[in-house]
Design a protein around this motif. Structure first.
Motif, PDB file in Angstrom:
ATOM      1  N   LEU A  12       0.827  -1.204   0.000  1.00 26.56           N
ATOM      2  CA  LEU A  12       0.000   0.000   0.000  1.00 26.56           C
ATOM      3  C   LEU A  12       0.863   1.258   0.000  1.00 26.56           C
ATOM      4  O   LEU A  12       0.536   2.251  -0.666  1.00 26.56           O
ATOM      5  CB  LEU A  12      -0.930  -0.004   1.216  1.00 26.56           C
ATOM      6  N   SER A  13       1.952   1.215   0.748  1.00 28.81           N
ATOM      7  CA  SER A  13       2.859   2.359   0.813  1.00 28.81           C
ATOM      8  C   SER A  13       3.434   2.674  -0.568  1.00 28.81           C
ATOM      9  O   SER A  13       3.401   3.820  -1.026  1.00 28.81           O
ATOM     10  CB  SER A  13       3.988   2.087   1.802  1.00 28.81           C
ATOM     11  N   ALA A  14       3.963   1.651  -1.246  1.00 27.27           N
ATOM     12  CA  ALA A  14       4.571   1.854  -2.563  1.00 27.27           C
ATOM     13  C   ALA A  14       3.555   2.313  -3.592  1.00 27.27           C
ATOM     14  O   ALA A  14       3.812   3.234  -4.383  1.00 27.27           O
ATOM     15  CB  ALA A  14       5.251   0.563  -3.017  1.00 27.27           C
ATOM     16  N   LEU A  15       2.388   1.695  -3.590  1.00 26.27           N
ATOM     17  CA  LEU A  15       1.367   2.031  -4.587  1.00 26.27           C
ATOM     18  C   LEU A  15       0.745   3.400  -4.332  1.00 26.27           C
ATOM     19  O   LEU A  15       0.340   4.091  -5.270  1.00 26.27           O
ATOM     20  CB  LEU A  15       0.285   0.950  -4.612  1.00 26.27           C
ATOM     21  N   ALA A  16       0.670   3.801  -3.057  1.00 20.90           N
ATOM     22  CA  ALA A  16       0.144   5.136  -2.743  1.00 20.90           C
ATOM     23  C   ALA A  16       1.069   6.216  -3.296  1.00 20.90           C
ATOM     24  O   ALA A  16       0.605   7.191  -3.906  1.00 20.90           O
ATOM     25  CB  ALA A  16      -0.015   5.291  -1.231  1.00 20.90           C
ATOM     26  N   LEU A  17       2.380   6.054  -3.109  1.00 19.28           N
ATOM     27  CA  LEU A  17       3.326   7.043  -3.630  1.00 19.28           C
ATOM     28  C   LEU A  17       3.302   7.060  -5.157  1.00 19.28           C
ATOM     29  O   LEU A  17       3.299   8.128  -5.784  1.00 19.28           O
ATOM     30  CB  LEU A  17       4.738   6.752  -3.121  1.00 19.28           C
ATOM     31  N   SER A  18       3.262   5.880  -5.760  1.00 19.34           N
ATOM     32  CA  SER A  18       3.216   5.802  -7.216  1.00 19.34           C
ATOM     33  C   SER A  18       1.950   6.461  -7.763  1.00 19.34           C
ATOM     34  O   SER A  18       1.987   7.182  -8.766  1.00 19.34           O
ATOM     35  CB  SER A  18       3.286   4.338  -7.670  1.00 19.34           C
ATOM     36  N   SER A  19       0.824   6.235  -7.106  1.00 22.52           N
ATOM     37  CA  SER A  19      -0.447   6.826  -7.555  1.00 22.52           C
ATOM     38  C   SER A  19      -0.411   8.347  -7.482  1.00 22.52           C
ATOM     39  O   SER A  19      -0.979   9.040  -8.337  1.00 22.52           O
ATOM     40  CB  SER A  19      -1.601   6.300  -6.695  1.00 22.52           C
ATOM     41  N   ALA A  20       0.273   8.882  -6.467  1.00 22.10           N
ATOM     42  CA  ALA A  20       0.389  10.334  -6.340  1.00 22.10           C
ATOM     43  C   ALA A  20       1.125  10.927  -7.534  1.00 22.10           C
ATOM     44  O   ALA A  20       0.789  12.025  -8.000  1.00 22.10           O
ATOM     45  CB  ALA A  20       1.107  10.687  -5.038  1.00 22.10           C
ATOM     46  N   PHE A  21       2.121  10.216  -8.051  1.00 21.99           N
ATOM     47  CA  PHE A  21       2.845  10.688  -9.229  1.00 21.99           C
ATOM     48  C   PHE A  21       2.005  10.543 -10.494  1.00 21.99           C
ATOM     49  O   PHE A  21       2.085  11.379 -11.399  1.00 21.99           O
ATOM     50  CB  PHE A  21       4.159   9.921  -9.384  1.00 21.99           C
ATOM     51  N   PHE A  22       1.230   9.486 -10.589  1.00 17.27           N
ATOM     52  CA  PHE A  22       0.416   9.248 -11.775  1.00 17.27           C
ATOM     53  C   PHE A  22      -0.725  10.258 -11.888  1.00 17.27           C
ATOM     54  O   PHE A  22      -0.989  10.783 -12.972  1.00 17.27           O
ATOM     55  CB  PHE A  22      -0.177   7.832 -11.741  1.00 17.27           C
ATOM     56  N   TRP A  23      -1.407  10.500 -10.798  1.00 21.01           N
ATOM     57  CA  TRP A  23      -2.578  11.375 -10.803  1.00 21.01           C
ATOM     58  C   TRP A  23      -2.381  12.486  -9.776  1.00 21.01           C
ATOM     59  O   TRP A  23      -3.140  12.619  -8.820  1.00 21.01           O
ATOM     60  CB  TRP A  23      -3.842  10.565 -10.500  1.00 21.01           C
ATOM     61  N   SER A  24      -1.335  13.276  -9.995  1.00 21.14           N
ATOM     62  CA  SER A  24      -0.909  14.266  -9.004  1.00 21.14           C
ATOM     63  C   SER A  24      -1.979  15.306  -8.703  1.00 21.14           C
ATOM     64  O   SER A  24      -2.079  15.777  -7.573  1.00 21.14           O
ATOM     65  CB  SER A  24       0.374  14.953  -9.478  1.00 21.14           C
ATOM     66  N   LYS A  25      -2.783  15.658  -9.683  1.00 18.85           N
ATOM     67  CA  LYS A  25      -3.760  16.717  -9.473  1.00 18.85           C
ATOM     68  C   LYS A  25      -4.819  16.317  -8.457  1.00 18.85           C
ATOM     69  O   LYS A  25      -5.316  17.147  -7.692  1.00 18.85           O
ATOM     70  CB  LYS A  25      -4.420  17.092 -10.801  1.00 18.85           C
ATOM     71  N   LEU A  27      -4.591  13.143  -6.507  1.00 17.99           N
ATOM     72  CA  LEU A  27      -4.095  12.262  -5.441  1.00 17.99           C
ATOM     73  C   LEU A  27      -2.809  12.762  -4.808  1.00 17.99           C
ATOM     74  O   LEU A  27      -2.090  11.986  -4.178  1.00 17.99           O
ATOM     75  CB  LEU A  27      -3.885  10.844  -6.000  1.00 17.99           C
ATOM     76  N   PHE A  28      -2.512  14.063  -4.948  1.00 24.54           N
ATOM     77  CA  PHE A  28      -1.296  14.618  -4.335  1.00 24.54           C
ATOM     78  C   PHE A  28      -1.256  14.364  -2.835  1.00 24.54           C
ATOM     79  O   PHE A  28      -0.189  14.234  -2.224  1.00 24.54           O
ATOM     80  CB  PHE A  28      -1.226  16.124  -4.615  1.00 24.54           C
ATOM     81  N   TRP A  29      -2.429  14.318  -2.196  1.00 25.16           N
ATOM     82  CA  TRP A  29      -2.516  14.179  -0.744  1.00 25.16           C
ATOM     83  C   TRP A  29      -1.963  12.849  -0.251  1.00 25.16           C
ATOM     84  O   TRP A  29      -1.672  12.698   0.948  1.00 25.16           O
ATOM     85  CB  TRP A  29      -3.969  14.335  -0.284  1.00 25.16           C
ATOM     86  N   LEU A  30      -1.790  11.888  -1.136  1.00 23.04           N
ATOM     87  CA  LEU A  30      -1.252  10.594  -0.714  1.00 23.04           C
ATOM     88  C   LEU A  30       0.192  10.692  -0.208  1.00 23.04           C
ATOM     89  O   LEU A  30       0.637   9.829   0.546  1.00 23.04           O
ATOM     90  CB  LEU A  30      -1.325   9.585  -1.867  1.00 23.04           C
ATOM     91  N   VAL A 155       5.052  16.293  -6.322  1.00 27.11           N
ATOM     92  CA  VAL A 155       3.639  16.330  -6.696  1.00 27.11           C
ATOM     93  C   VAL A 155       2.901  17.494  -6.023  1.00 27.11           C
ATOM     94  O   VAL A 155       1.829  17.892  -6.477  1.00 27.11           O
ATOM     95  CB  VAL A 155       2.936  14.998  -6.376  1.00 27.11           C
ATOM     96  N   LEU A 156       3.484  18.041  -4.950  1.00 22.31           N
ATOM     97  CA  LEU A 156       2.848  19.180  -4.283  1.00 22.31           C
ATOM     98  C   LEU A 156       2.934  20.447  -5.127  1.00 22.31           C
ATOM     99  O   LEU A 156       2.257  21.436  -4.825  1.00 22.31           O
ATOM    100  CB  LEU A 156       3.483  19.412  -2.914  1.00 22.31           C
ATOM    101  N   ALA A 177      10.028  17.247   7.605  1.00 22.02           N
ATOM    102  CA  ALA A 177       8.739  17.512   8.262  1.00 22.02           C
ATOM    103  C   ALA A 177       7.694  16.518   7.786  1.00 22.02           C
ATOM    104  O   ALA A 177       6.873  16.023   8.583  1.00 22.02           O
ATOM    105  CB  ALA A 177       8.294  18.939   7.981  1.00 22.02           C
ATOM    106  N   LEU A 178       7.719  16.181   6.494  1.00 17.88           N
ATOM    107  CA  LEU A 178       6.765  15.221   5.932  1.00 17.88           C
ATOM    108  C   LEU A 178       6.954  13.835   6.549  1.00 17.88           C
ATOM    109  O   LEU A 178       5.983  13.162   6.924  1.00 17.88           O
ATOM    110  CB  LEU A 178       6.944  15.147   4.414  1.00 17.88           C
TER     111      LEU A 178
END
Length: 449
Positions: A12-25, A27-30, A155-156, A177-178
């Motif tokens: 879940l950790s890896a896929l959440a970060l990858s999804s943020a890059f794919f759909w940054s607009k 899913l940036f919050w991931l 992505v931010l 901080a993140l």
């Protein structure tokens, strides 16, 4: 916590970060929670989560995130070697994630009974891992190179308000901080600690500084003089390409009479403009400066030398140019350790010689009142050269060729990186790709050219 649950959490950790890059607009919050399932699993089972789990995290993340890169290699490359190169690249990157997990596990063993010590070890190694990906993971390609899309902070840039603390505490202060925020969430849950919950909230403060800062930076006095023109179709003849640009300039000036400088991206023309000088002459009727990317070829005692260049054309004449200083591996040069393998040259360059670099000036005069620092594609994306002269107040001129990527998300990441660097360096950026042109302010504000 069972091994199956640990595997799910890490996945879940890896896929959440990858999804943020794919759909940054959307899913940036991931990026604010992708480490939570990972940190929770390692604090619950610190002796289990090591290299193998890290390799799995890396294979999932890079196997999905690098889809655009692998697709580029398959579509643009030649020969069967391109299939193995894509697979090798993903595995190579995944191994670094394995070393990240292994290093954290080894450090944590020093005081295995202390959950605070384990948390500190994982924070340190996580920071080291993302720093290495960002600045050094591509070192086998010939020099100290990093991967620009390796930072979760990228992505931010979709909402630059979240990055206003970047020039104050730096990229790694914000990344720390993140990471601390997400570790604090896990510790607050495990230890039922209100102190850690408060720390997590405090770590969010830098990301919301933009709510209290003015984003009305007005450095736009010259923006009205800039106009973007898309490059011509590669399928047209050279004469048709020159005529297309000529007509596009007419239309831009008709719609925006204040324009005095036309901006075009890298490799707008594949033909060397210094050989085909008639192209510039065909635009001489326009009383504007034309900034355009193209090849540059010279012949001397050493033979034929090719450059990826950016030209300044005034009144039909080339008056200045800049040669790219950080060449892209394999597509513009073959790294030393790969020169002995003929399949590496056949991948993109075939019979062409490596491109060259020169000590040409990295200042381009777009108008009597506007001078910019040019950066062409790999100058800013995989090199560290763009970090020079950070204290100067001259705007960056980032001209790229994003047509290499057919995957839309990779083109989006290139654009986001330009915004990220504008905010980080506190420098305005004139951005031109093959699909769009923007002015980006030092606070991330965009104006279409």
């Amino acid at each position: 916590m069972k091994s199956g649950a640990i595997l799910i959490s890490i996945s879940l950790s890896a896929l959440a970060l990858s999804s943020a890059f794919f759909w940054s607009k959307h899913l940036f919050w991931l990026v604010f929670i992708f480490l939570v399932p990972l940190f929770y699993s390692i604090l619950k089972k610190p002796k289990i989560v090591g290299f193998t789990y890290g390799l799995w995290w890396g294979l999932l993340f890079f196997g999905t995130h690098c889809y655009g890169i692998v697709r580029l290699i398959l579509e643009k490359g030649h020969g069967p070697f391109r299939i193995f190169l894509g697979i090798f690249f993903v595995i190579y990157c995944a191994l670094h994630a394995g070393l990240w997990f292994w290093g954290a596990q080894r450090l944590a063993r020093v005081r295995a009974q202390s959950i605070n010590w384990m948390a500190l070890c994982w924070l340190i190694t996580t920071m080291a891992y993302f720093y290495w990906v960002r600045h050094g993971i591509l070192w086998p390609l010939g020099s100290y190179m990093g991967y620009c899309a390796g930072s979760p902070l990228l992505v931010l840039a979709e909402y630059s308000m979240l990055l206003q603390a970047l020039p104050i505490i730096g990229e790694y202060g914000l990344l720390f901080a993140l990471c601390v925020m997400q570790m604090s969430i896990v510790l607050a849950y495990i230890k039922k600690s209100w102190w850690h919950a408060g720390l997590a909230i405090m770590c969010l403060v830098p990301f919301f500084m933009g709510l209290w800062q003015s984003s009305l930076y007005d450095g736009t006095s010259y923006v009205s003089t800039l106009g973007y023109v898309a490059p011509p179709s590669r399928s047209d003849t050279l004469e048709d390409q020159a005529a297309y640009v000529n007509e596009a300039i007419y239309q831009k000036l008709a719609n925006k009479p204040s324009v005095t400088t036309i901006i075009m991206p890298e490799t707008s023309f594949l033909a060397p403009l210094n050989y085909h000088t008639w192209i510039g002459h065909s635009w001489a009727e326009h009383d504007v400066t034309i900034a355009v990317g193209s090849a540059r070829v010279i012949e001397n005692d050493e033979g034929v030398q090719n450059f990826t260049s950016y030209f300044i054309i005034k009144h039909g004449r080339i008056v200045q140019w800049y040669d790219k200083k950080n060449l892209c591996p394999f597509t513009e040069f073959i790294p030393s350790i790969f020169k002995k393998f003929s399949c590496c040259r056949a991948l993109f360059l075939n019979e062409c010689n490596d491109y060259c670099v020169s000590e040409q000036s990295d200042r381009l005069e777009l108008s009597p009142t506007l001078t910019a620092v040019p950066r062409l594609c790999s100058d800013i994306f995989i090199g560290n050269d763009h970090m020079r002269n950070e204290q100067e107040d001259l705007p960056l001129l980032v001209a790229i060729n994003d047509t290499w990527f057919s995957a839309v998300y990779m083109r989006r990441l290139m654009y986001l990186f330009a915004i990220f660097e504008s905010v980080r360096l506190q420098r305005d950026t004139i951005f031109a790709s093959h699909s769009t042109g923007f002015w980006i302010s030092r606070v991330g504000r965009l104006i279409t050219l």
